[in-house]
Scaffold this motif. Structure first.
Motif, mmCIF file in Angstrom:
data_model
loop_
_atom_site.group_PDB
_atom_site.id
_atom_site.type_symbol
_atom_site.label_atom_id
_atom_site.label_comp_id
_atom_site.label_asym_id
_atom_site.label_seq_id
_atom_site.Cartn_x
_atom_site.Cartn_y
_atom_site.Cartn_z
ATOM 1 N N ASN A 123 1.091 0.968 -10.216
ATOM 2 C CA ASN A 123 1.231 0.803 -8.743
ATOM 3 C C ASN A 123 0.927 1.781 -7.961
ATOM 4 O O ASN A 123 0.195 1.553 -6.562
ATOM 5 N N GLN A 124 0.951 2.961 -8.627
ATOM 6 C CA GLN A 124 0.434 4.030 -7.682
ATOM 7 C C GLN A 124 -1.108 4.299 -7.478
ATOM 8 O O GLN A 124 -1.465 4.529 -6.513
ATOM 9 N N GLN A 125 -1.613 3.770 -8.437
ATOM 10 C CA GLN A 125 -3.019 3.680 -8.511
ATOM 11 C C GLN A 125 -3.652 2.513 -7.623
ATOM 12 O O GLN A 125 -4.549 2.556 -6.990
ATOM 13 N N LEU A 126 -2.830 1.465 -7.649
ATOM 14 C CA LEU A 126 -3.029 0.244 -6.826
ATOM 15 C C LEU A 126 -2.763 0.737 -5.466
ATOM 16 O O LEU A 126 -3.980 0.402 -4.555
ATOM 17 N N LEU A 127 -1.792 1.557 -5.139
ATOM 18 C CA LEU A 127 -1.705 1.918 -3.818
ATOM 19 C C LEU A 127 -2.710 2.747 -3.335
ATOM 20 O O LEU A 127 -3.214 2.640 -2.052
ATOM 21 N N LEU A 128 -3.084 3.688 -4.061
ATOM 22 C CA LEU A 128 -4.403 4.706 -3.745
ATOM 23 C C LEU A 128 -5.482 3.860 -3.462
ATOM 24 O O LEU A 128 -6.258 3.950 -2.493
ATOM 25 N N TYR A 129 -5.865 2.898 -4.527
ATOM 26 C CA TYR A 129 -7.001 2.010 -4.055
ATOM 27 C C TYR A 129 -6.883 1.097 -2.900
ATOM 28 O O TYR A 129 -8.034 1.237 -1.873
ATOM 29 N N LEU A 130 -5.900 0.538 -2.522
ATOM 30 C CA LEU A 130 -5.797 -0.085 -1.368
ATOM 31 C C LEU A 130 -5.682 0.750 -0.040
ATOM 32 O O LEU A 130 -6.204 0.304 1.032
ATOM 33 N N MET A 131 -5.032 1.801 -0.306
ATOM 34 C CA MET A 131 -5.187 2.761 0.965
ATOM 35 C C MET A 131 -6.515 3.243 1.252
ATOM 36 O O MET A 131 -6.936 3.286 2.463
ATOM 37 N N GLY A 132 -7.277 3.405 -0.062
ATOM 38 C CA GLY A 132 -8.720 3.795 0.340
ATOM 39 C C GLY A 132 -9.574 2.572 0.966
ATOM 40 O O GLY A 132 -10.576 3.108 1.836
ATOM 41 N N LYS A 133 -9.065 1.372 0.578
ATOM 42 C CA LYS A 133 -9.922 0.176 1.390
ATOM 43 C C LYS A 133 -9.578 0.136 2.860
ATOM 44 O O LYS A 133 -10.340 0.073 3.690
ATOM 45 N N LEU A 134 -8.350 0.576 3.246
ATOM 46 C CA LEU A 134 -7.644 0.760 4.594
ATOM 47 C C LEU A 134 -8.733 1.770 5.444
ATOM 48 O O LEU A 134 -9.126 1.649 6.604
ATOM 49 N N VAL A 135 -8.786 3.004 4.768
ATOM 50 C CA VAL A 135 -9.487 4.065 5.353
ATOM 51 C C VAL A 135 -10.997 3.634 5.472
ATOM 52 O O VAL A 135 -11.617 4.285 6.465
ATOM 53 N N ALA A 136 -11.354 2.927 4.493
ATOM 54 C CA ALA A 136 -13.025 2.636 4.580
ATOM 55 C C ALA A 136 -13.480 1.856 5.655
ATOM 56 O O ALA A 136 -14.276 1.483 5.915
ATOM 57 N N ALA A 137 -12.351 0.621 5.928
ATOM 58 C CA ALA A 137 -12.524 -0.364 6.746
ATOM 59 C C ALA A 137 -13.131 0.136 8.146
ATOM 60 O O ALA A 137 -12.458 1.171 8.803
ATOM 61 N N PRO A 138 -14.039 -0.567 8.693
ATOM 62 C CA PRO A 138 -14.530 -0.123 10.266
ATOM 63 C C PRO A 138 -13.493 -0.238 11.137
ATOM 64 O O PRO A 138 -12.634 -1.221 10.922
ATOM 65 N N ALA A 139 -13.333 0.956 12.105
ATOM 66 C CA ALA A 139 -12.395 0.507 12.999
ATOM 67 C C ALA A 139 -12.676 -0.467 13.937
ATOM 68 O O ALA A 139 -13.826 -0.892 14.340
ATOM 69 N N ALA A 140 -11.571 -1.066 14.685
ATOM 70 C CA ALA A 140 -11.831 -2.365 15.469
ATOM 71 C C ALA A 140 -12.888 -2.035 16.571
ATOM 72 O O ALA A 140 -13.459 -2.930 17.061
ATOM 73 N N ASP A 141 -12.708 -0.787 17.189
ATOM 74 C CA ASP A 141 -13.466 -0.516 18.372
ATOM 75 C C ASP A 141 -14.616 0.140 18.223
ATOM 76 O O ASP A 141 -15.321 0.657 19.027
ATOM 77 N N ALA A 142 -15.151 0.397 16.710
ATOM 78 C CA ALA A 142 -16.254 1.070 16.473
ATOM 79 C C ALA A 142 -17.403 0.106 16.908
ATOM 80 O O ALA A 142 -17.322 -1.156 16.474
ATOM 81 N N PRO A 143 -18.616 0.548 17.262
ATOM 82 C CA PRO A 143 -19.669 -0.240 17.668
ATOM 83 C C PRO A 143 -20.056 -0.884 16.332
ATOM 84 O O PRO A 143 -20.375 -0.172 15.249
ATOM 85 N N VAL A 144 -20.920 -2.044 16.214
ATOM 86 C CA VAL A 144 -21.495 -2.631 15.023
ATOM 87 C C VAL A 144 -22.916 -2.321 15.255
ATOM 88 O O VAL A 144 -23.515 -2.618 16.147
ATOM 89 N N VAL A 145 -23.515 -1.994 14.010
ATOM 90 C CA VAL A 145 -24.798 -1.686 13.978
ATOM 91 C C VAL A 145 -25.404 -2.712 13.287
ATOM 92 O O VAL A 145 -24.923 -2.843 11.898
ATOM 93 N N GLU A 146 -26.386 -3.381 13.685
ATOM 94 C CA GLU A 146 -27.126 -4.471 12.839
ATOM 95 C C GLU A 146 -28.104 -3.863 12.056
ATOM 96 O O GLU A 146 -28.758 -3.038 12.337
ATOM 97 N N ALA A 147 -28.299 -4.494 10.838
ATOM 98 C CA ALA A 147 -29.289 -4.048 9.805
ATOM 99 C C ALA A 147 -30.643 -4.137 10.513
ATOM 100 O O ALA A 147 -31.149 -5.058 11.434
#
Length: 147
Positions: free
Chosen positions: A121-145
Motif C-alpha cells: 500500500n505504500q507503493q500504491l500510495l506513492l504511485y497515486l501521489m505521483g499521478k496527482l503531481v503529474a496531473a495538469p493544473a486546472a488553471d494551466a493553459p491547454v496546448v493543442e497538438a
C-alpha cells in the motif's frame, strides 16, 4: 473518496507535518530554510529569484529569509563577478549539517506515518501521489497538438 474527504485528510497530515517539523527543527532551522538549503545544495549555488517559486512567497520575503539564514551561518551570499546585480546563494558547512539533520527529521516523520500501512500500500500510495503531481493544473493553459 470525494474531494472534501481528501481535503480533510490532506489538511490533517499537513498540519501534523508542520507541527512536527517546527518542533524538531527549532530553534536553528525552519521548514522553509530546509527547502532553501536543499535547493542550493542541489544546484551548487542559486539566485534568490530561483528560490521564490519553490517557497510560494514574495521576493521580499525570500530576501528576509535569506538574511536570517546568513545571520545564522547557514548560507553565504556573493555578488556575481561579471554582473554585480546578481547575487549567488551558497550553502555553508553548518548549513549542510543542518540540512542533513532536517532531512532526517522529515524522513522520520514520514517513516512513522507510513509505518501504519503495508509495503504494498505504500507503493500504491506513492504511485497515486505521483499521478496527482503529474496531473495538469486546472488553471494551466491547454496546448493543442500541432501548435
Amino acid at each position: 473518496m470525494n474531494a472534501f474527504e481528501f481535503s480533510k485528510i490532506w489538511h490533517k497530515l499537513y498540519k501534523d507535518y508542520k507541527i512536527h517539523m517546527d518542533s524538531k527543527l527549532s530553534p536553528s532551522l525552519t521548514d522553509a530554510q530546509l527547502t532553501v538549503l536543499e535547493l542550493v545544495e542541489e544546484r551548487g549555488a542559486a539566485k534568490p529569484s530561483d528560490l521564490a517559486p519553490h517557497l510560494a512567497t514574495s521576493p521580499a520575503a525570500v530576501t528576509m529569509l535569506l538574511d536570517r539564514m546568513e545571520r545564522g551561518g547557514l548560507i553565504h551570499r556573493d555578488r556575481d563577478g561579471a554582473d554585480r546585480r546578481i547575487v549567488w546563494v551558497s550553502i555553508t558547512d553548518l548549513g549542510r549539517n543542518e540540512m542533513n539533520r532536517g532531512m532526517k527529521v522529515r524522513s522520520d516523520f514520514f517513516a512513522e506515518a507510513l509505518d501504519h500501512i503495508s509495503a504494498h500500500n505504500q507503493q500504491l500510495l506513492l504511485y497515486l501521489m505521483g499521478k496527482l503531481v503529474a496531473a495538469p493544473a486546472a488553471d494551466a493553459p491547454v496546448v493543442e497538438a500541432g501548435r
